[in-house]
Design a protein around this motif. Sequence first.
Motif, PDB file in Angstrom:
ATOM      1  N   GLN A  92      37.943  70.897  90.490  1.00 32.78           N
ATOM      2  CA  GLN A  92      37.477  69.716  91.213  1.00 32.78           C
ATOM      3  C   GLN A  92      37.489  68.504  90.289  1.00 32.78           C
ATOM      4  N   PRO A  93      37.632  67.311  90.851  1.00 33.42           N
ATOM      5  CA  PRO A  93      37.587  66.111  90.004  1.00 33.42           C
ATOM      6  C   PRO A  93      36.261  66.053  89.252  1.00 33.42           C
ATOM      7  N   GLU A  98      27.772  57.660  87.169  1.00 34.83           N
ATOM      8  CA  GLU A  98      28.316  56.407  87.710  1.00 34.83           C
ATOM      9  C   GLU A  98      29.616  56.066  86.995  1.00 34.83           C
ATOM     10  N   GLY A  99      30.262  55.011  87.460  1.00 41.49           N
ATOM     11  CA  GLY A  99      31.504  54.573  86.801  1.00 41.49           C
ATOM     12  C   GLY A  99      32.710  55.436  87.121  1.00 41.49           C
ATOM     13  N   ASN A 100      32.659  56.155  88.250  1.00 43.59           N
ATOM     14  CA  ASN A 100      33.815  56.982  88.622  1.00 43.59           C
ATOM     15  C   ASN A 100      34.834  56.147  89.395  1.00 43.59           C
ATOM     16  N   LEU A 184      31.088  55.650  92.947  1.00 40.55           N
ATOM     17  CA  LEU A 184      32.464  56.148  93.054  1.00 40.55           C
ATOM     18  C   LEU A 184      33.341  55.108  93.755  1.00 40.55           C
ATOM     19  N   VAL A 185      34.345  54.638  93.030  1.00 39.28           N
ATOM     20  CA  VAL A 185      35.294  53.671  93.604  1.00 39.28           C
ATOM     21  C   VAL A 185      36.615  54.400  93.839  1.00 39.28           C
ATOM     22  N   ILE A 186      37.084  54.384  95.081  1.00 33.90           N
ATOM     23  CA  ILE A 186      38.356  55.050  95.394  1.00 33.90           C
ATOM     24  C   ILE A 186      39.398  53.972  95.702  1.00 33.90           C
ATOM     25  N   VAL A 187      40.428  53.927  94.859  1.00 34.64           N
ATOM     26  CA  VAL A 187      41.440  52.870  94.989  1.00 34.64           C
ATOM     27  C   VAL A 187      42.685  53.427  95.677  1.00 34.64           C
ATOM     28  N   MET A 210      42.202  49.055  86.231  1.00 41.77           N
ATOM     29  CA  MET A 210      41.088  49.767  86.880  1.00 41.77           C
ATOM     30  C   MET A 210      40.522  50.898  86.028  1.00 41.77           C
ATOM     31  N   GLN A 211      41.283  51.346  85.028  1.00 39.60           N
ATOM     32  CA  GLN A 211      40.816  52.426  84.139  1.00 39.60           C
ATOM     33  C   GLN A 211      40.262  53.616  84.919  1.00 39.60           C
ATOM     34  N   PRO A 212      41.088  54.268  85.722  1.00 40.07           N
ATOM     35  CA  PRO A 212      40.581  55.363  86.562  1.00 40.07           C
ATOM     36  C   PRO A 212      40.055  56.542  85.747  1.00 40.07           C
ATOM     37  N   THR A 213      39.072  57.236  86.305  1.00 47.46           N
ATOM     38  CA  THR A 213      38.586  58.462  85.681  1.00 47.46           C
ATOM     39  C   THR A 213      39.363  59.666  86.215  1.00 47.46           C
TER      40      THR A 213
END
Length: 294
Positions: A92-93, A98-100, A184-187, A210-213
Amino acid sequence: MFETLGNKLQDILERLRRESTLTETQVKAAMREIRMALLEADVNFGVARDFVARVSEKAVGTEVLGSLTAGQQVVKVVHDELIETLGGTAHQPTLKNEGNVFFMVGLQGAGKTTSSGKLAQFYKSKGRRVLLVAADTQRPAAREQLRTLGQQVGVPVLEVANGETPAQTRQRVQDFLKTDFRDLVIVDTAGRLQIDEALMDQLADLSGAMQPTETLLVVDAMTGQEALNVAKAFDERVSLSGLIITKMDGDARGGAALSARFQTGKPIYFAGTSEKLNGLEPFYPDRVAGRILG
Ligand code: GDP
């Protein structure tokens, strides 16, 4: 999906299971049939070859053949190897408090926008505060589609403006998060019908900003062999962390899903199982193997 492959494998294994003792010749013949069934299901050639080689090695190179339950043991080896091929344990991801940032990439039509909405619903139901970002700078229709999904799920959608730069998008997301906390930010990014350099440059720029996790490649199960090239191209530019295979409810033969982990080295996180927002399931290799082998 997997119906034809499942029926064929079950048939081959049922015949093996009934044998109390097995000769090497019998095992080899069965392995040839398994390899054929995998190839007919559009499983990558190398994946099918390695799969059969590993099963053969385990079945022939051990005490299995001489034992009284040889057939059953070979069946178990096939089952275990199928789970390994699909990724072993479920992945799983990774999520921090925070900061996801999840960065969704894939070809147009793969199911990227739909999967973004589904992920928003999935994580919202787990208590996450989600922000969707509609980052397709060229297609207003794609942004509108995500806006509608956001409304259905009940999460805010931040839309980029036409021609906005990645740095501007990042700034707008940061400004949004200052006033409305989201963990959680989903782009959802732009897709193309084919991989092209302009798309990849754009994606790499946005990813840098965006520096994705997590960077998730959305692949249509129907894609078949082409899935590997798609995954390679995206991985080179935006470094994938995992896959979402969509349209597992369709009549794809299953080869892409079966080969994906092995070919890309990336785990399958989720499977898309319908067009609806709740049609997303964490991918469990053991359950999928169980479904294939009955
Ligand atoms: P995008 O261009 O990659 O953003 O693709 P979309 O999200 O617009 O999806 C393309 C089409 O595939 C839409 O009609 C979706 O409803 C459909 N779709 C997406 N995921 C699934 C799935 O898991 N199962 C089925 N049956 N359809 C799906």
